[in-house]
Design an enzyme around this catalytic site. Structure first.
Site, PDB file in Angstrom:
ATOM      1  N   ASP A   1      10.167   1.594  -7.528  1.00 39.78           N
ATOM      2  CA  ASP A   1      10.135   0.152  -7.722  1.00 39.78           C
ATOM      3  C   ASP A   1      11.065  -0.308  -8.823  1.00 39.78           C
ATOM      4  O   ASP A   1      11.245  -1.491  -9.041  1.00 39.78           O
ATOM      5  CB  ASP A   1       8.717  -0.307  -8.073  1.00 39.78           C
ATOM      6  CG  ASP A   1       7.731   0.128  -7.012  1.00 39.78           C
ATOM      7  OD1 ASP A   1       8.046  -0.091  -5.833  1.00 39.78           O
ATOM      8  OD2 ASP A   1       6.703   0.681  -7.368  1.00 39.78           O
TER       9      ASP A   1
ATOM     10  N   ASP B   1       4.345  -3.557  -4.752  1.00 39.58           N
ATOM     11  CA  ASP B   1       4.358  -2.235  -4.159  1.00 39.58           C
ATOM     12  C   ASP B   1       2.929  -1.953  -3.722  1.00 39.58           C
ATOM     13  O   ASP B   1       2.001  -2.537  -4.257  1.00 39.58           O
ATOM     14  CB  ASP B   1       4.811  -1.271  -5.259  1.00 39.58           C
ATOM     15  CG  ASP B   1       4.724   0.142  -4.814  1.00 39.58           C
ATOM     16  OD1 ASP B   1       5.071   0.386  -3.653  1.00 39.58           O
ATOM     17  OD2 ASP B   1       4.322   0.981  -5.617  1.00 39.58           O
TER      18      ASP B   1
ATOM     19  N   ASP C   1       4.843   0.344  -9.980  1.00 43.51           N
ATOM     20  CA  ASP C   1       4.664   1.329 -11.031  1.00 43.51           C
ATOM     21  C   ASP C   1       5.614   2.488 -10.891  1.00 43.51           C
ATOM     22  O   ASP C   1       6.123   3.015 -11.845  1.00 43.51           O
ATOM     23  CB  ASP C   1       3.218   1.827 -11.048  1.00 43.51           C
ATOM     24  CG  ASP C   1       2.837   2.443  -9.715  1.00 43.51           C
ATOM     25  OD1 ASP C   1       3.568   2.200  -8.737  1.00 43.51           O
ATOM     26  OD2 ASP C   1       1.831   3.147  -9.648  1.00 43.51           O
TER      27      ASP C   1
END
Lengths: 349, 1052
Positions: free
Chosen positions: B721, B346, B717
């Site tokens: 995700d 991410d 995080d």
């Protein structure tokens, strides 16, 4: 071993620690073990180290080889193969029926002593092509029965020689049943040559594997006689031939101790052996040999170790030499980063 | 399917819905044994061992005691079963604790303290501050006069910021005392696991207000396992209970995870099985030839099964060692860590700090903040604010109120903002610094202090930002003059096309482009005045849409669409998201290590590319090349995909970094219709940027790579995700572990697991070959040379202890690995048992078996050929050899290694002396007898020298004249010289401003036509370099933005 870098992680990762405050909570307790930072010695295979290792091996091995070979050569051995000669010539076409018949199987052999044989001289019988290590043979015994009188009827593992006429056999099993039963009588200059048959088995076996209250019972009473018939009045712990025989051999060719001659034999003396050729090795083409041998610190006559040591030592010497030559002719710098392919061809993998 | 929940109805619902007892248990006392056994036996290896163990029960064909197989088998099973049982017991304990927790629940009109498990659907539950929510509740009252409460949802989605929840409009203003007696019905869908949606309706019964249906959303609920924060009390109606809550529905029983190593072992067990069958057949025929009629049956078990059993054993023991607390979420995956081939990351919060800072803006065509890089210090802007320039004031107003931020006054009088999104937080704070302070929110009334005067707005409707709509909508009424205004902020492509006909959006497009080039996140702000009747009309539709139960989200979006036209675009904001420390270095390192890196982000394409550039994700020209996949229709995407694929195939041989960029729209089409082509692309490409992707697309991508059998590591995080990570076999809490630590672990784990499996094969094969050789001299009868005890001890103890410390073996120091990250790539290639290393170890074990066997039977011939002695000689030969093999393969000797290797050798003798001292044992006195014989020791030295000599010579030769990359580095490291590598990582300038000088505004426009080559269908043309000083070769057939822009212009 050459150790160049005594510490494992001297340089490098300070950055891992600089981020420490952020993950205090999860950070494991520091110890050299968990951080894999124990002081370490990291030997690498430098030419010097490898060559000297090979050199050292050859320097150690060649003398040992020579000594072993001498030890083996010092042993005097008389081997007499008799399984064919002890069958009357007219019956040699059908040895099996001869050995199974009741004919007189006494046979006389002459052994000439070539070199001085110092006492004690060990008398062995050697059987060839006899598979004492066959799985079903090895297992066909009852250790508890041999050891203890109270478990005399524990014969479950002894098939097919477990029961005879409805009664358990003691000692049961194929091994005991096939006990070697050739006998040897030695005479030197018409005098009886005493063969000591006591103490030929392992003391540990006599003391703790074969009971002194276990007597042969119902042994060799079946239709098919295997080998020696044991004296039912002597306890198994004193039946040393049996004890020796029950120590099965791992190889199809083996020698077992028959007795000891406790006197020196002079060169050119001739020993007359009167032997009873009872044991049937003919049905499986087994050879029988009578062996008289002295002993050395290394055991009996066996050149193998000496020759093997000399060979290995020699090869190591040769390797050390050739590595040295190659090293001198074609030196190569260790750890040259130009050998790293990515340095030769940046970016390409 | 719906459920009707009658509030405070004590009787009716008890039978319909389950109670609030939660259970995470996998087993019960009764089904534990069968279920656990079933699970264990679903592995091929265990089935195989069971088969072997059963065969051994048939004493006729068994060469060794069945206990030698059954013992370890039962032991292994017992260990894993008790581990499972312990885990399950702990789950049970925590369930019990949660179930028996006391909560306040209204029963027969009175508040009572009852256990959480007795809550029923329809009960009213009271919570105090910091209480854990026991089940899914619909809020009906809070201590806050505006009906707000704050919850922490970290257990659900991992997001740690507080979320606001509000009571439904119908319950607003009900007196605290009356809440006990509230009656009504909630019409809600059956439980599902979507934690972002709750489409329900509430109708209260008289005497509580009207009969109107009040729509409920997820904002009106508090879900199980959240925590109530900053709110004195709250109460709600239980709608989902027990395992039927949203959390309970999404919580699956974790399946046992097979690591790569396990899978490999299973495969190899299969191979061994085949090998065994072959050997059995061959020897069976041989046995027949040997005239022994029994031999055929017997030889079935000739090849002892033991030689593979403890591979698994070893690795399992290792796992606990390597699972050093750093990432203990799942110990089994540590070995996979070394074999990660794809990393999907991410961007926000992972690569970047997720600390947004407002940097620049463009208001009505004027750029602010371009000089100093900080608009807040730009005197031009400050002057404009001071002079109350209407454009700027409007702009700031939108910045301040078009959001879902809640201002909280702290005791000192300072205003703190509670924002769900960091972007909003940045904007509100920036507005506050520019004297447009968002002071207070009182129910629907917002207060803003602007240059000393307080302006009040009434919020009429809010539609939050969604990744699908990509814009946010707020309708407010100015309390002073009663004007109704629509405010919107969102992505450029979601705002600019809806500008009113006459507005020139060109400057805004340029601003967006320019900011994106700098790696800044851009948002466009717009507004429109609504007429009273227009609003009223729309408001009705909105109400209706927001109370539907089916497709509510879509309906609302559709209704809002009707209002979103003729925007007056006010300006563009640019927010910086700083890179995390060490990110460029880490990415560079990992990429050199041959790990493929994908960045999945919701950002704009240009922003994503700039971030990617600045963190070494992609290399600038001429080393790097970026290919774009885009298109609005299937055909366009297909063509662009094929073109990129073609280019990729051609360039894959060149030392060039080729990356592709795909946006969410094209990705959707590609995944749907051209999955095969896209998969090929994914395999070819080492780097990829996926921008504008939704969370579910992230998950799809991970799934795609997984299906191609790649080890994938997802890093993220945020809550968006979670789905991506859930798709993975390997779930890692690696967010904090980014950086150097990871690589270290990688290489160590990698090496040790490779050595482990190789060594396990080696040691087992040595014994196996000796047994085979022995069978040739024992009449092919299948006699075991070794006794059962020794065999068991060999596998379980003598040969597994030394390898345990191989985990701690390091072949290179961290410093070297950091300097030469490429080494990891080579490790990947040579990992585990590839055919050639397997052949090497196979040959070594065959050679060692021959050495041990030949030397033993010759040195212990004739009168010494006693079975027990000979077997111990052969066994000690094997032990000596394996000690030296481990020593030769060990790279760094610490005290532990010495202890394990040589201590183990000593232990072998001590153990055997002890056994030899027991009269009842089969090998009574054997070891004492042997150790007194000079020939025994001479034989041992011979075995070691003959066995290790050639191995050492070969290794030395390879080490010196055909060194592997690792060897070279080892040598370099130990020689102590400076290690030069052309691939050194240079510290990268981290600030983006340094790299990209402010571009002239005309540049992007002028570049567009040059991007045409990609359309020419020639792969070669697409590699033409621009060389015009642009950071890198970025091909873009036609910017989507400009196309939509031009379309827009044409339409008008």
């Amino acid at each position: 071993m050459s150790s160049n870098a005594p510490s494992s992680s001297a340089g490098g990762v300070g950055s891992a620690d600089s981020a420490a405050p952020r993950r205090n909570s999860k950070r494991p307790k520091y110890s050299k073990f968990t951080q894999q930072e124990l002081p370490a010695c990291k030997p690498i295979l430098t030419p010097r180290w490898v060559i000297s290792a090979f050199m050292l091996v050859s320097i150690v091995f060649i003398p040992i080889g020579v000594v072993s070979l001498f030890a083996s050569r010092d042993v005097v051995e008389i081997i007499d193969r008799y399984e064919t000669e002890c069958v009357p010539e007219n019956l040699r076409d059908n040895k099996v029926s001869f050995i199974q018949s009741d004919a007189n199987k006494t046979c006389t052999r002459k052994l000439r002593v070539k070199k001085l044989m110092k006492q004690p001289i060990y008398v062995y019988y050697q059987l060839d092509n006899f598979y004492q290590n066959h799985r079903r043979y090895v297992k066909s015994r009852s250790d508890s029965q041999l050891k203890d009188n109270s478990s005399w009827n524990d014969v479950s593992s002894c098939k097919p020689e477990d029961m005879s006429n409805g009664q358990p056999i003691v000692p049961c099993g194929l091994i005991a049943w096939s006990l070697f039963n050739d006998t040897y009588n030695f005479s030197l200059n018409n005098q009886q040559l005493a063969v000591n048959k006591r103490g030929i088995s392992w003391k540990s076996d006599r003391d703790s594997k074969f009971g002194n209250d276990v007597f042969p019972r119902n042994f060799q009473n079946g239709t098919l006689k295997g080998g020696k018939i044991l004296d039912p009045t002597v306890p198994l712990s004193k039946q040393e031939d049996l004890i020796v025989w029950m120590r099965t051999a791992a190889l199809p060719t083996f020698r077992k101790l028959y007795g000891k001659i406790e006197r020196d034999l002079q060169p050119n003396e001739t020993i007359h052996v009167t032997l009873e050729n009872n044991y049937n090795t003919y049905s499986f083409n087994g050879k029988k040999k009578l062996v008289l041998s002295t002993t050395s610190w290394l055991g009996g006559k066996n050149d193998f170790l000496g020759i093997a040591y000399l060979t290995v030592g020699g090869l190591c010497f040769f390797l050390a030499l050739s590595f040295t030559v190659v090293y001198l002719l074609k030196p190569r710098r260790l750890g040259d980063p130009s050998y790293l392919s990515w340095n030769r061809n940046p970016g390409g993998h | 399917m719906k459920r009707y929940v009658y509030i405070n109805d004590d009787e009716s619902s008890h039978e319909l819905f389950c109670d609030n007892r939660i259970s995470n248990r996998k087993y019960t006392v009764l089904n534990f044994l069968p279920k656990n056994l079933w699970e264990q036996f679903s592995r091929f290896m265990n089935q195989y061992f069971l088969l072997i163990a059963c065969l051994q029960l048939w004493s006729l064909i068994t060469p060794v005691n069945p206990a030698s197989t059954w013992g370890p088998l039962i032991f292994i099973f017992a260990v894993s079963a008790s581990k499972e049982a312990w885990d399950d017991y702990n789950r049970h304990l925590s369930d019990k604790k949660a179930n028996e927790k006391l909560v306040w629940v209204v029963r027969q009109g009175i508040r009572k303290h009852i256990q959480a498990q007795d809550i029923h659907v329809g009960n009213i539950v009271w919570l105090r501050e910091n209480d854990e929510v026991p089940c899914d509740l619909v809020l009906i009252g809070t201590s806050d006069p505006q009906g707000l409460c704050y919850v922490e949802t970290s257990a659900l989605d991992g997001e740690i910021d507080l979320k606001t929840r509000v009571i439904p409009a119908a319950c607003m203003g009900i007196d605290f005392e009356l809440l006990h007696k509230i009656k009504g019905v909630i019409e809600c869908p059956n439980p599902d696991k979507d934690i972002r949606r709750f489409d329900a309706n509430l109708r209260l019964f008289p005497p509580f207000i009207d009969n109107d249906v009040c729509p409920l959303t997820i904002k009106n609920t508090i879900l199980q396992s959240c925590y109530l924060r900053n709110t004195e009390w709250a109460c709600g109606v239980a709608v989902h209970t027990g395992n039927e809550t949203k959390l309970g529905m999404s919580r699956g029983i974790p399946e046992p995870k097979l690591t790569a190593m396990d899978a490999m072992i299973d495969k190899l067990t299969g191979a061994i099985f085949v090998f065994q069958i072959v050997v059995v057949m061959v020897l069976g025929i041989a046995g027949n030839v040997w005239k022994d009629t029994e031999a055929r049956k017997v030889s079935l078990d000739l090849v002892k099964s033991l030689y593979a059993k403890f591979i698994d054993w070893d690795s399992e023991m290792i796992d606990y060692e390597t699972g050093i607390p750093s990432h203990a979420t799942n110990t089994a995956i540590s070995e996979d860590l070394g074999q990660v081939e794809y990393i999907m990351t991410d961007k926000t919060g992972t690569l970047t700090e997720n600390r947004m800072i407002f940097r620049r803006c463009c208001i009505s065509g004027v750029f602010y903040g371009n000089e100093g890089g900080d608009a807040l210090k730009d005197t031009k802007l400050l002057n404009a604010v001071a002079g109350s320039s209407p454009d700027v004031v409007q702009f700031l107003t939108v910045m301040a109120i078009c959001n879902t931020v809640i201002p909280i006054k702290s005791k000192t009088g300072a205003i703190l903002y509670k924002a769900q999104s960091q972007d909003e937080d940045a904007l509100v704070n920036a507005a506050a610094q520019l004297h447009m302070v968002y002071v207070n929110k009182n129910a629907n009334i917002l207060e803003i202090r602007c240059n000393g005067s307080v302006i009040k707005y009434e919020v009429l409707e809010t539609l939050e930002f969604t990744s699908d709509r990509k814009r946010m909508l707020v309708v407010v009424k100015d309390c002073q003059n009663g004007k109704i205004v629509l405010l919107s902020k969102g992505a450029d492509e979601a705002i600019l096309p809806y500008a009113y006909a006459g507005q020139q959006t060109r400057t805004f497009i340029e601003a967006v482009e320019q900011y994106a080039q700098l790696g800044l996140r851009t948002l466009c702000l717009a507004w429109r005045e609504l007429k009273e009747d227009e609003y009223q009309e729309w408001s009705l539709m909105f109400k209706e849409a927001s109370s539907t139960l089916v497709d509510r989200e879509w309906r609302i979006a559709e209704v809002c669409q009707r209002l979103e036209h003729d925007f007056e675009v006010l300006g563009v904001t640019a927010i910086e998201d700083r890179l995390q420390d060490g990110v460029p270095e880490t990415i560079e390192t990992l990429r050199k290590a041959g790990i493929n890196f994908w960045m999945l982000t919701g950002d704009k394409q240009n922003t994503a590319i700039q971030i990617a550039l600045s963190c070494n994700f992609i290399s600038p020209e001429p080393k790097g090349q970026l290919l774009l996949i885009d298109g609005k229709t299937e055909d366009e995407v297909c063509r662009s995909l094929e073109r990129v694929l073609l280019t990729m195939r051609i360039t894959s041989s060149e030392p060039k970094d080729v990356a592709f960029v795909v946006d969410g729209w094209a990705l959707e089409i590609a995944l749907k219709h051209y999955r095969k082509a896209f998969t090929e692309l994914a395999i070819l490409s080492r780097t990829a940027i996926c921008c504008r992707v939704t969370p579910s697309q992230k998950a799809q991508l991970v799934e795609l790579l997984k299906s191609c059998d790649y080890r994938t590591l997802a890093i993220g995080d945020g809550g968006n995700d979670v789905r991506m990570i859930h798709k993975l076999i390997s779930v890692l809490a690696l967010v904090e572990e980014k950086g150097c630590r990871l690589q270290e672990q990688l290489i160590i784990v990698l090496e040790s697991s490779a050595f482990l499996s190789q060594y396990s094969f080696y040691k087992s094969l040595v014994i196996c070959f000796i047994q085979i050789f022995f069978s040739f001299i024992s009449g092919v009868s299948g006699t075991s040379l070794f006794n059962s005890v020794s065999l068991m001890a060999y596998n379980v103890f003598y040969t597994s202890v030394p390898v345990l410390v191989s985990v701690l073996d390091k072949d290179l120091s961290e410093g070297t690995v950091m300097q030469h990250p490429q080494i990891l790539f080579y490790c990947q290639a040579g990992r585990l048992l590839n055919p050639s290393t397997f052949a090497g170890w196979f040959g070594r074990s065959l050679f060692h078996a021959i050495v041990v066997f030949v030397i033993t039977i010759h040195a212990y011939a004739y009168e010494k050929s006693e079975m027990e002695e000979l077997s111990m000689v052969a066994l000690s030969g094997c032990i000596w050899l394996q000690a030296f093999v481990v020593a030769l393969e060990t790279n760094s000797f610490t005290i532990l290694q010495h202890l394990a290797i040589w201590g183990n050798l000593v232990a072998f003798y001590v153990i055997n002396w002890i056994i030899s001292a027991i009269p009842a044992s089969g090998m009574y006195t054997i070891m004492f007898r042997l150790c007194r014989q000079p020939s025994y020791w001479i034989t041992m030295f011979l075995i070691v020298a003959a066995g290790m000599g050639p191995v050492l010579a070969l290794k030395y030769f390879r080490y010196t004249y055909r060194p592997s990359k690792i060897n070279t580095l080892q040598q370099a490291e130990r020689m102590g010289g400076p290690i030069l590598s052309l691939g050194n990582i240079e510290p990268q300038p981290r600030s983006m401003e340094k790299e990209v000088s402010p571009l002239s505004i005309t540049q992007p426009k002028s570049r567009s036509p040059v991007y045409e080559p990609l359309l020419s269908d020639s792969p070669n043309s697409s590699r033409r370099s621009l060389g015009s000083g642009t950071p890198f070769d970025f091909f873009q057939s036609q910017s989507r933005l400009s196309s939509s822009y031009s379309r827009n212009c044409k339409d008008n």
